[in-house]
Design an enzyme around this catalytic site. Structure first.
Site, PDB file in Angstrom:
ATOM      1  N   HIS A   1      43.858  15.310   4.716  1.00  0.00           N
ATOM      2  CA  HIS A   1      43.502  14.321   5.727  1.00  0.00           C
ATOM      3  C   HIS A   1      43.309  12.943   5.107  1.00  0.00           C
ATOM      4  O   HIS A   1      43.368  11.930   5.798  1.00  0.00           O
ATOM      5  CB  HIS A   1      42.210  14.731   6.433  1.00  0.00           C
ATOM      6  CG  HIS A   1      42.435  15.745   7.514  1.00  0.00           C
ATOM      7  ND1 HIS A   1      43.007  16.970   7.280  1.00  0.00           N
ATOM      8  CD2 HIS A   1      42.199  15.693   8.848  1.00  0.00           C
ATOM      9  CE1 HIS A   1      43.085  17.633   8.418  1.00  0.00           C
ATOM     10  NE2 HIS A   1      42.610  16.890   9.378  1.00  0.00           N
ATOM     11  N   SER A   2      43.043  12.929   3.804  1.00  0.00           N
ATOM     12  CA  SER A   2      42.796  11.664   3.118  1.00  0.00           C
ATOM     13  C   SER A   2      43.882  11.403   2.076  1.00  0.00           C
ATOM     14  O   SER A   2      44.192  12.275   1.253  1.00  0.00           O
ATOM     15  CB  SER A   2      41.421  11.718   2.449  1.00  0.00           C
ATOM     16  OG  SER A   2      41.374  10.859   1.329  1.00  0.00           O
TER      17      SER A   2
END
Lengths: 129, 213
Positions: free
Chosen positions: A9-10
């Protein structure tokens, strides 16, 4: 050599895992595909698709995912691939950090996709204490 | 603006208008990002389709919607709705107007896509709990020879009923499944966004018909 795509997600997490794994296996193509196209937290199937194409050197690609939509986006990315390449790309059911590191080491030995995915899955059994 | 682009724009505006509401619902049982992610996705969609050439068919426009949602939403609703629009685009390829049977085929394809992508089925407190009963009602409307907007009216009512039903069941998919039984009593944000889309399409078709075009 099997290539590896790190989906998180990052973008920072994906890049960080890539850096750690790359240190153990310099010759393996490891591509980070983290965050959304506008740099926010999330996952992006198109970014993952591009990463797969970049990671592929002809021996297949293993995708490491963090959680939730990372799995759905990785599966969506598979749908965009040519049938031939799709047969050679797998999503590992494994912890993303440990899995990526052991998969990279295994891939650096020239092992095939099945063997690399098997090693990544075994990362589940790595105890910390 | 072509009708199908206007319809999608109306759907997008409705989602953006409900950004806070959807996020609030998701705060109860999820990670409080459904409205934010969906609004972000549809803002990108509206920008993208407003710059498309007038001569693009419905299939092309829906494919554009799908790819935009997939790359801009960020959360699980991106690949889920993205896959739905991508699959719906197939029966709509080359078409500039929709008849009821094509709409039914698109809807079925969209649901199949969501089920495959999410490995979900009805009764798990997801968007399927709005989309499936809505399709059933739509199909009954077709069987009864009702016009498209009337079929959509039935679908819209069934979707809303489906959303209400999600309050009575526990989540077994997605982030809300971590809450298990504690998710009972809360309505599902995904089912709600699906229901908003269907209601908007109904309103769009009704006003389109009222204009007598």
């Amino acid at each position: 050599m099997v290539g590896i795509v790190i989906v998180s997600h990052s973008q920072k997490v994906a890049e960080g895992i890539k850096d750690i794994a790359q240190q153990m296996a310099k010759d393996v193509k490891i591509i980070a595909a983290g965050g959304t196209s506008d740099g926010e937290i999330g996952t992006d199937a198109l970014k993952i698709q591009e990463a797969i194409l970049e990671a592929n050197t002809g021996d297949g690609v293993l995708i490491m995912v963090d959680l939730g939509s990372a799995v759905l986006s990785a599966e969506t990315a598979l749908e965009f691939l040519d049938e031939e390449l799709r047969q050679n790309v797998r999503i590992a059911d494994a912890p993303v950090v440990e899995g990526a590191i052991v998969a990279a080491v295994q891939a650096s030995t020239g092992a095939g996709l099945e063997e690399v995915i098997g090693t990544a899955s075994e990362a589940y059994t790595l105890r910390k204490l | 603006m072509s009708n199908h682009i206007a319809a999608i724009t109306a759907v997008g505006q409705a989602i953006i208008k409900n950004k806070e509401y959807l996020t609030e619902l998701d705060r109860e049982i999820g990670d409080a990002d459904h409205g934010i992610n969906m609004a972000k996705g549809f803002e990108a969609v509206i920008t993208k389709i407003s710059s498309l050439e007038e001569d693009k068919d419905i299939g092309f426009v829906l494919k554009t919607v799908a790819m935009t949602l997939i790359s801009s939403v960020g959360g699980a609703s991106g690949p889920l709705y993205g896959t739905a629009f991508l699959r719906a685009a197939v029966p709509a390829a080359g078409k500039f107007e929709l008849d009821s049977l094509t709409a039914q085929a698109m809807w079925e394809a969209a649901i199949t896509g969501i089920k495959e992508r999410g490995k979900a089925s009805r009764g798990e407190k997801t968007m399927l709990d709005a989309l499936e009963p809505a399709l059933e009602a739509f199909s009954e409307g077709i069987k009864a020879d009702k016009p498209l907007f009337a079929c959509l009216e039935l679908a819209s009512a069934a979707a809303q009923k489906g959303v209400e039903h999600t309050k009575t069941i526990a989540a077994t998919k997605g982030r809300a499944s971590y809450l298990g039984e504690r998710s009972i009593g809360h309505q599902d944000p995904g089912a709600t966004s699906s229901s908003i889309m269907i209601a908007t399409l109904f309103e769009f078709c009704r006003s389109y018909k009222a204009e007598g075009v």
